[in-house]
Design a protein around this motif. Structure first.
Motif, PDB file in Angstrom:
ATOM      1  N   PHE A 261      59.178  45.828  46.707  1.00  0.00           N
ATOM      2  CA  PHE A 261      60.053  46.287  45.638  1.00  0.00           C
ATOM      3  C   PHE A 261      59.265  46.978  44.536  1.00  0.00           C
ATOM      4  CE2 PHE A 261      62.532  42.674  47.327  1.00  0.00           C
ATOM      5  CZ  PHE A 261      63.789  43.261  47.457  1.00  0.00           C
ATOM      6  N   MET A 262      59.811  48.095  44.058  1.00  0.00           N
ATOM      7  CA  MET A 262      59.342  48.652  42.791  1.00  0.00           C
ATOM      8  C   MET A 262      59.916  47.760  41.702  1.00  0.00           C
ATOM      9  SD  MET A 262      57.704  51.032  41.254  1.00  0.00           S
ATOM     10  CE  MET A 262      57.296  50.102  39.769  1.00  0.00           C
ATOM     11  N   ALA A 263      59.026  47.190  40.890  1.00  0.00           N
ATOM     12  CA  ALA A 263      59.446  46.202  39.886  1.00  0.00           C
ATOM     13  C   ALA A 263      60.271  46.840  38.777  1.00  0.00           C
ATOM     14  CB  ALA A 263      58.203  45.563  39.262  1.00  0.00           C
ATOM     15  N   PRO A 264      61.078  46.038  38.101  1.00  0.00           N
ATOM     16  CA  PRO A 264      61.698  46.556  36.880  1.00  0.00           C
ATOM     17  C   PRO A 264      60.636  46.694  35.800  1.00  0.00           C
ATOM     18  CG  PRO A 264      62.171  44.200  37.133  1.00  0.00           C
ATOM     19  CD  PRO A 264      61.433  44.634  38.373  1.00  0.00           C
ATOM     20  N   MET A 265      60.597  47.833  35.133  1.00  0.00           N
ATOM     21  CA  MET A 265      59.695  47.994  33.980  1.00  0.00           C
ATOM     22  C   MET A 265      60.428  48.757  32.889  1.00  0.00           C
ATOM     23  SD  MET A 265      55.758  48.645  35.146  1.00  0.00           S
ATOM     24  CE  MET A 265      56.007  49.718  36.545  1.00  0.00           C
TER      25      MET A 265
ATOM     26  N   THR B  78      60.837  52.424  34.645  1.00  0.00           N
ATOM     27  CA  THR B  78      61.554  52.596  35.922  1.00  0.00           C
ATOM     28  C   THR B  78      62.997  53.080  35.690  1.00  0.00           C
ATOM     29  OG1 THR B  78      62.118  50.240  35.990  1.00  0.00           O
ATOM     30  CG2 THR B  78      60.164  50.923  37.198  1.00  0.00           C
ATOM     31  N   ASP B  79      63.070  54.205  34.995  1.00  0.00           N
ATOM     32  CA  ASP B  79      64.375  54.839  34.772  1.00  0.00           C
ATOM     33  C   ASP B  79      64.769  55.610  36.032  1.00  0.00           C
ATOM     34  OD1 ASP B  79      62.607  56.931  34.726  1.00  0.00           O
ATOM     35  OD2 ASP B  79      62.890  57.407  32.616  1.00  0.00           O
ATOM     36  N   LYS B  80      65.879  56.333  35.925  1.00  0.00           N
ATOM     37  CA  LYS B  80      66.382  57.024  37.122  1.00  0.00           C
ATOM     38  C   LYS B  80      65.343  58.003  37.685  1.00  0.00           C
ATOM     39  CE  LYS B  80      70.571  59.407  38.700  1.00  0.00           C
ATOM     40  NZ  LYS B  80      70.900  58.356  39.677  1.00  0.00           N
ATOM     41  N   ALA B  81      64.676  58.739  36.790  1.00  0.00           N
ATOM     42  CA  ALA B  81      63.682  59.720  37.244  1.00  0.00           C
ATOM     43  C   ALA B  81      62.574  59.013  38.033  1.00  0.00           C
ATOM     44  CB  ALA B  81      63.096  60.462  36.049  1.00  0.00           C
TER      45      ALA B  81
ATOM     46  N   THR C 202      66.240  48.605  38.437  1.00  0.00           N
ATOM     47  CA  THR C 202      66.339  49.374  37.194  1.00  0.00           C
ATOM     48  C   THR C 202      65.451  48.707  36.144  1.00  0.00           C
ATOM     49  OG1 THR C 202      68.132  48.018  36.263  1.00  0.00           O
ATOM     50  CG2 THR C 202      68.772  49.946  37.602  1.00  0.00           C
ATOM     51  N   GLU C 203      65.323  49.366  34.991  1.00  0.00           N
ATOM     52  CA  GLU C 203      64.749  48.697  33.831  1.00  0.00           C
ATOM     53  C   GLU C 203      65.693  47.572  33.431  1.00  0.00           C
ATOM     54  OE1 GLU C 203      63.667  51.854  30.718  1.00  0.00           O
ATOM     55  OE2 GLU C 203      65.154  52.838  31.969  1.00  0.00           O
ATOM     56  N   MET C 204      65.229  46.645  32.601  1.00  0.00           N
ATOM     57  CA  MET C 204      66.151  45.593  32.150  1.00  0.00           C
ATOM     58  C   MET C 204      67.172  46.187  31.187  1.00  0.00           C
ATOM     59  SD  MET C 204      63.810  43.258  29.696  1.00  0.00           S
ATOM     60  CE  MET C 204      63.321  43.775  28.056  1.00  0.00           C
TER      61      MET C 204
END
Ligand SMILES: Cc1cc2nc3c(=O)[nH]c(=O)nc-3n(C[C@H](O)[C@H](O)[C@H](O)COP(=O)(O)O)c2cc1C
Length: 321
Positions: free
Chosen positions: A13-17, A21-24, A39-41
């Motif tokens: 998984f790409m972690a939430p940051m 970790t926005d849409k782009a 997504t981001e939190m």
């Protein structure tokens, strides 16, 4: 492993940051071959009050499933209401943040503050599970500090109220990002529950991803800082877990193409002012590890128009590998 109707294999998984970790960013991870991103939190209360910036964070349009939205909050009812809204925006999984160590969040009883009140943490999870039909997951740390490692007990309770997966960042809140993640705890927690357990903390390379799986028996892994300026890190780790073989690092040309895609997406989603500003930190990360670029990284930080940044990066990546 399965997450609801999704068979994820052994996922990376790409972690939430937050702020990253926005849409782009999720789209560039996907373009590089990564499959699963958080997504981001997203604040429950900001979502309920229709804060325009927060609502924009729920743009999941055309993203692959499962679309995992992470929410943070401190109360069962608003969290469940926010989760319902996120589902109407296309979330296929709701993740609850029980790990954020930032003082601004913790002082509101959110993020890792929930590790100090297991009953409340459990009630929040139970109420979200009750109110949405999609899988609910939780991302957490080991506990507030080394004298209160409660992750094992909390995970057991979360499983009992219907949580579908947990991610363990194997540090305490007190540690923030210092010291070493204690993977031993992930192994202990994994032994205690049937739901999938995802290991997180200090994975930078495909070898470390495999080591986390071997050492802890976890069902999947999550990478955060190892993907800053390296959105291909997720795909490389996934390929290694899937096949036992290593993909080469992308060439400078490929890196530049990914950077340009990221850059254009940021500008198109956030506009020249905000997107142009945000790309500077990403640009500096993309250049990290490339020899002789320290001076360019300073230059980027002092360049305030997007075309200027693009030219600096183009010049560096034009070099042969
Ligand atoms: C800049 C930054 C922002 C983060 N934002 C979040 C967040 O929004 N939600 C969350 O659960 N964790 C967040 N984290 C924690 C990461 O998801 C991850 O648990 C942690 O960095 C450990 O993984 P790593 O060693 O691979 O970096 C953040 C971490 C960083 C460095």
């Amino acid at each position: 492993m399965w997450l609801g109707k999704y068979n994820l294999g052994t996922p990376v998984f790409m972690a939430p940051m937050a702020g990253i970790t926005d849409k782009a960013f999720r789209e560039v991870v996907r373009l590089a071959g990564g499959k699963y991103s958080f997504t981001e939190m997203v604040s429950d209360k900001a979502l309920l009050s229709c804060n325009p910036k927060t609502v924009k964070m729920l743009d999941l349009n055309e993203e692959d499933e499962p679309r995992i939205v992470q929410l943070f909050g401190a109360e069962p009812v608003p969290m469940a209401e926010a989760a319902k809204i996120a589902v109407t925006y296309g979330a296929n999984v709701i993740d609850i943040n029980m790990g954020c160590p930032t003082p601004k969040i913790v002082k509101n009883g959110e993020g890792s503050a929930l590790l100090k009140n297991l009953c409340l943490a459990e009630n929040i999870a139970a109420n979200v599970v009750k109110n949405v039909s999609v899988p609910v997951t939780v991302k957490m740390r080991l506990g507030w500090d080394s004298s209160a490692i409660i992750a094992s007990e909390l995970v057991r309770r979360l499983e009992a109220v219907g949580v579908s997966m947990v991610t363990i960042h194997a540090r305490t809140r007190e540690q923030h990002y210092t010291g070493k993640a204690d993977w031993e705890w992930i192994a202990r927690i994994k032994e205690r529950v049937k739901i999938p357990v995802i290991g997180n903390g200090d994975i930078l390379t495909p070898d470390q991803a495999q080591k986390m799986v071997n050492q802890t028996g976890c069902d999947g892994v999550m990478i955060a800082r190892g993907a800053l300026g390296r959105p291909w890190a997720i795909a490389r780790a996934q390929y290694f877990l899937d096949t036992g073989k290593k993909l080469p690092e992308p060439s400078n040309k490929e890196k530049y193409e990914l950077f340009l895609f990221h850059f254009e997406k940021l500008l198109s989603y956030k506009g020249e002012r905000i997107g142009g500003n945000e790309i500077r930190k990403h640009a500096a990360w993309y250049l990290k590890g490339i020899k002789g670029t320290a001076e360019y990284r300073n230059k980027i930080m002092n360049t305030h128009n997007s075309e200027g940044i693009k030219m600096i990066i183009a010049k560096i990546f034009a070099q042969e590998d």
